[in-house]
Write a protein that holds these residues in place. Structure first.
Motif, PDB file in Angstrom:
ATOM      1  N   TYR A 121      27.238 -17.784 -14.469  1.00  0.00           N
ATOM      2  CA  TYR A 121      27.188 -19.120 -15.256  1.00  0.00           C
ATOM      3  C   TYR A 121      26.614 -19.243 -16.655  1.00  0.00           C
ATOM      4  O   TYR A 121      26.772 -20.343 -17.102  1.00  0.00           O
ATOM      5  CB  TYR A 121      26.167 -19.957 -14.397  1.00  0.00           C
ATOM      6  CG  TYR A 121      26.517 -20.154 -12.872  1.00  0.00           C
ATOM      7  CD1 TYR A 121      27.355 -21.019 -12.642  1.00  0.00           C
ATOM      8  CD2 TYR A 121      25.610 -19.349 -11.922  1.00  0.00           C
ATOM      9  CE1 TYR A 121      27.834 -21.144 -11.143  1.00  0.00           C
ATOM     10  CE2 TYR A 121      25.951 -19.489 -10.533  1.00  0.00           C
ATOM     11  CZ  TYR A 121      27.207 -20.490 -10.166  1.00  0.00           C
ATOM     12  OH  TYR A 121      27.497 -20.546  -8.709  1.00  0.00           O
ATOM     13  N   SER A 122      26.831 -18.248 -17.423  1.00  0.00           N
ATOM     14  CA  SER A 122      26.299 -17.901 -18.681  1.00  0.00           C
ATOM     15  C   SER A 122      25.219 -18.786 -18.965  1.00  0.00           C
ATOM     16  O   SER A 122      24.667 -19.441 -19.802  1.00  0.00           O
ATOM     17  CB  SER A 122      27.417 -18.621 -19.225  1.00  0.00           C
ATOM     18  OG  SER A 122      28.559 -17.801 -19.644  1.00  0.00           O
ATOM     19  N   ILE A 123      24.147 -18.553 -17.993  1.00  0.00           N
ATOM     20  CA  ILE A 123      22.779 -19.196 -18.038  1.00  0.00           C
ATOM     21  C   ILE A 123      21.712 -17.964 -18.143  1.00  0.00           C
ATOM     22  O   ILE A 123      21.794 -17.359 -17.215  1.00  0.00           O
ATOM     23  CB  ILE A 123      22.458 -20.161 -16.943  1.00  0.00           C
ATOM     24  CG1 ILE A 123      23.402 -21.264 -17.042  1.00  0.00           C
ATOM     25  CG2 ILE A 123      21.006 -20.704 -17.207  1.00  0.00           C
ATOM     26  CD1 ILE A 123      23.174 -22.322 -16.090  1.00  0.00           C
ATOM     27  N   ASP A 124      20.867 -17.883 -19.281  1.00  0.00           N
ATOM     28  CA  ASP A 124      20.073 -16.783 -19.401  1.00  0.00           C
ATOM     29  C   ASP A 124      18.458 -17.469 -19.306  1.00  0.00           C
ATOM     30  O   ASP A 124      18.087 -17.844 -20.211  1.00  0.00           O
ATOM     31  CB  ASP A 124      20.240 -16.154 -20.599  1.00  0.00           C
ATOM     32  CG  ASP A 124      19.336 -14.653 -20.560  1.00  0.00           C
ATOM     33  OD1 ASP A 124      18.542 -14.197 -19.815  1.00  0.00           O
ATOM     34  OD2 ASP A 124      19.430 -14.090 -21.793  1.00  0.00           O
ATOM     35  N   PRO A 144      15.024 -15.718 -18.312  1.00  0.00           N
ATOM     36  CA  PRO A 144      14.196 -14.615 -17.796  1.00  0.00           C
ATOM     37  C   PRO A 144      13.131 -15.022 -16.461  1.00  0.00           C
ATOM     38  O   PRO A 144      12.771 -16.155 -16.740  1.00  0.00           O
ATOM     39  CB  PRO A 144      13.478 -14.003 -19.117  1.00  0.00           C
ATOM     40  CG  PRO A 144      14.425 -14.758 -20.062  1.00  0.00           C
ATOM     41  CD  PRO A 144      14.879 -15.865 -19.659  1.00  0.00           C
ATOM     42  N   LEU A 145      12.854 -14.167 -15.860  1.00  0.00           N
ATOM     43  CA  LEU A 145      11.896 -14.575 -14.654  1.00  0.00           C
ATOM     44  C   LEU A 145      10.582 -14.972 -15.157  1.00  0.00           C
ATOM     45  O   LEU A 145       9.746 -15.324 -14.327  1.00  0.00           O
ATOM     46  CB  LEU A 145      11.714 -13.377 -13.825  1.00  0.00           C
ATOM     47  CG  LEU A 145      13.317 -12.882 -13.208  1.00  0.00           C
ATOM     48  CD1 LEU A 145      12.833 -11.603 -12.364  1.00  0.00           C
ATOM     49  CD2 LEU A 145      13.422 -13.949 -12.272  1.00  0.00           C
ATOM     50  N   THR A 146      10.148 -14.581 -16.576  1.00  0.00           N
ATOM     51  CA  THR A 146       8.793 -14.928 -16.937  1.00  0.00           C
ATOM     52  C   THR A 146       8.754 -16.364 -17.474  1.00  0.00           C
ATOM     53  O   THR A 146       7.841 -17.003 -17.970  1.00  0.00           O
ATOM     54  CB  THR A 146       8.469 -13.932 -18.236  1.00  0.00           C
ATOM     55  OG1 THR A 146       9.659 -14.053 -19.197  1.00  0.00           O
ATOM     56  CG2 THR A 146       8.447 -12.280 -17.811  1.00  0.00           C
ATOM     57  N   VAL A 147      10.006 -16.920 -17.783  1.00  0.00           N
ATOM     58  CA  VAL A 147       9.977 -18.364 -17.847  1.00  0.00           C
ATOM     59  C   VAL A 147       8.965 -19.364 -16.864  1.00  0.00           C
ATOM     60  O   VAL A 147       9.522 -19.100 -15.551  1.00  0.00           O
ATOM     61  CB  VAL A 147      11.493 -19.056 -18.240  1.00  0.00           C
ATOM     62  CG1 VAL A 147      11.298 -20.645 -18.479  1.00  0.00           C
ATOM     63  CG2 VAL A 147      11.920 -18.138 -19.362  1.00  0.00           C
ATOM     64  N   LYS A 148       8.358 -20.276 -17.467  1.00  0.00           N
ATOM     65  CA  LYS A 148       7.380 -20.866 -16.560  1.00  0.00           C
ATOM     66  C   LYS A 148       8.171 -22.271 -16.530  1.00  0.00           C
ATOM     67  O   LYS A 148       8.541 -23.082 -17.365  1.00  0.00           O
ATOM     68  CB  LYS A 148       6.189 -21.084 -17.042  1.00  0.00           C
ATOM     69  CG  LYS A 148       5.294 -19.819 -16.838  1.00  0.00           C
ATOM     70  CD  LYS A 148       3.826 -19.920 -17.307  1.00  0.00           C
ATOM     71  CE  LYS A 148       3.157 -18.475 -17.286  1.00  0.00           C
ATOM     72  NZ  LYS A 148       2.007 -18.719 -18.044  1.00  0.00           N
ATOM     73  N   PRO A 201      27.129 -22.245 -21.743  1.00  0.00           N
ATOM     74  CA  PRO A 201      25.930 -21.141 -21.895  1.00  0.00           C
ATOM     75  C   PRO A 201      24.623 -21.858 -22.347  1.00  0.00           C
ATOM     76  O   PRO A 201      24.508 -22.913 -22.980  1.00  0.00           O
ATOM     77  CB  PRO A 201      26.633 -20.444 -23.187  1.00  0.00           C
ATOM     78  CG  PRO A 201      27.300 -21.354 -23.784  1.00  0.00           C
ATOM     79  CD  PRO A 201      28.218 -22.173 -22.813  1.00  0.00           C
ATOM     80  N   ILE A 202      23.676 -21.429 -21.823  1.00  0.00           N
ATOM     81  CA  ILE A 202      22.148 -21.908 -22.102  1.00  0.00           C
ATOM     82  C   ILE A 202      21.286 -20.639 -22.218  1.00  0.00           C
ATOM     83  O   ILE A 202      21.392 -19.803 -21.120  1.00  0.00           O
ATOM     84  CB  ILE A 202      21.641 -22.811 -21.031  1.00  0.00           C
ATOM     85  CG1 ILE A 202      22.663 -23.963 -20.631  1.00  0.00           C
ATOM     86  CG2 ILE A 202      20.147 -22.988 -21.039  1.00  0.00           C
ATOM     87  CD1 ILE A 202      22.050 -24.934 -19.737  1.00  0.00           C
ATOM     88  N   VAL A 203      20.433 -20.396 -23.109  1.00  0.00           N
ATOM     89  CA  VAL A 203      19.289 -19.312 -23.226  1.00  0.00           C
ATOM     90  C   VAL A 203      18.198 -19.956 -23.539  1.00  0.00           C
ATOM     91  O   VAL A 203      17.642 -20.903 -24.198  1.00  0.00           O
ATOM     92  CB  VAL A 203      19.828 -18.346 -24.367  1.00  0.00           C
ATOM     93  CG1 VAL A 203      18.820 -17.266 -24.632  1.00  0.00           C
ATOM     94  CG2 VAL A 203      21.487 -17.931 -24.293  1.00  0.00           C
ATOM     95  N   ILE A 204      16.998 -19.457 -22.688  1.00  0.00           N
ATOM     96  CA  ILE A 204      15.828 -19.729 -22.783  1.00  0.00           C
ATOM     97  C   ILE A 204      14.829 -18.498 -23.074  1.00  0.00           C
ATOM     98  O   ILE A 204      14.942 -17.669 -22.299  1.00  0.00           O
ATOM     99  CB  ILE A 204      15.455 -20.443 -21.482  1.00  0.00           C
ATOM    100  CG1 ILE A 204      16.193 -21.853 -21.143  1.00  0.00           C
ATOM    101  CG2 ILE A 204      13.918 -20.777 -21.485  1.00  0.00           C
ATOM    102  CD1 ILE A 204      15.987 -22.413 -19.905  1.00  0.00           C
ATOM    103  N   ASN A 205      14.045 -18.555 -24.118  1.00  0.00           N
ATOM    104  CA  ASN A 205      13.009 -17.663 -24.427  1.00  0.00           C
ATOM    105  C   ASN A 205      12.420 -17.218 -23.346  1.00  0.00           C
ATOM    106  O   ASN A 205      11.973 -18.054 -22.603  1.00  0.00           O
ATOM    107  CB  ASN A 205      12.279 -17.792 -25.608  1.00  0.00           C
ATOM    108  CG  ASN A 205      11.554 -16.963 -26.033  1.00  0.00           C
ATOM    109  OD1 ASN A 205      10.163 -16.869 -25.614  1.00  0.00           O
ATOM    110  ND2 ASN A 205      11.858 -16.180 -27.075  1.00  0.00           N
ATOM    111  N   LEU A 222      19.996 -23.685 -26.798  1.00  0.00           N
ATOM    112  CA  LEU A 222      18.947 -22.491 -27.042  1.00  0.00           C
ATOM    113  C   LEU A 222      17.624 -23.138 -27.061  1.00  0.00           C
ATOM    114  O   LEU A 222      17.344 -24.116 -27.802  1.00  0.00           O
ATOM    115  CB  LEU A 222      19.324 -21.983 -28.393  1.00  0.00           C
ATOM    116  CG  LEU A 222      18.335 -20.627 -28.863  1.00  0.00           C
ATOM    117  CD1 LEU A 222      18.296 -19.690 -27.754  1.00  0.00           C
ATOM    118  CD2 LEU A 222      18.693 -20.083 -30.183  1.00  0.00           C
ATOM    119  N   ILE A 223      16.696 -22.599 -26.123  1.00  0.00           N
ATOM    120  CA  ILE A 223      15.249 -22.834 -26.308  1.00  0.00           C
ATOM    121  C   ILE A 223      14.613 -21.377 -26.655  1.00  0.00           C
ATOM    122  O   ILE A 223      14.606 -20.622 -25.622  1.00  0.00           O
ATOM    123  CB  ILE A 223      14.759 -23.389 -24.954  1.00  0.00           C
ATOM    124  CG1 ILE A 223      15.328 -24.717 -24.642  1.00  0.00           C
ATOM    125  CG2 ILE A 223      13.284 -23.398 -24.797  1.00  0.00           C
ATOM    126  CD1 ILE A 223      15.092 -25.060 -23.157  1.00  0.00           C
TER     127      ILE A 223
END
Length: 121
Positions: free
Chosen positions: A5-8, A10-14, A26-30, A46-47
């Motif tokens: 889905y072009s969505i990143d 990470p498991l650490t995101v709350k 595409p969506i990218v989250i820090n 982008l976050i």
């Protein structure tokens, strides 16, 4: 999920719950970002954190429009409506609508805009 889905995310995101991504990536989250309840994130968003300066904290019931960027150690308050292609680099006030690069106040009807777009109370 990133490959299909072009969505990143990470498991650490709350993420508090109720996150909506109505149109995929595409969506990218820090990896250190925090996302509140019932937020809506649209494509090409982008976050992102800034190395050594932290990552965004997104409040509850926030709408993040197509192509928007939320960068660095910023707090996006509840019911903030971020218009498409807006770049947020400073803390926001609750119930505001932001637009532009860098983000500037458009109006104080963010809660109304969020309610219309997301169907939240």
């Amino acid at each position: 999920m990133a490959l299909r889905y072009s969505i990143d995310i990470p498991l650490t995101v709350k993420i508090a719950g109720g996150l909506s991504m109505p149109h995929g990536g595409p969506i990218v989250i820090n990896q250190k970002a925090i996302i509140g309840r019932n937020c809506s994130i649209h494509p090409c968003t982008l976050i992102g954190g800034v190395r050594g300066k932290g990552a965004p904290v997104i409040g509850d019931k926030v709408f993040i429009g197509h192509g928007a960027k939320v960068l660095g150690n910023v707090h996006v308050a509840d019911y903030t409506f971020i218009c498409p292609n807006t770049v947020v680099v400073k803390d926001t006030e609750e119930g505001t609508t932001l637009t532009g690069i860098p983000a500037r106040l458009l109006d104080r009807k963010g809660k109304e805009h969020c309610q219309i777009q997301m169907g939240v109370d």
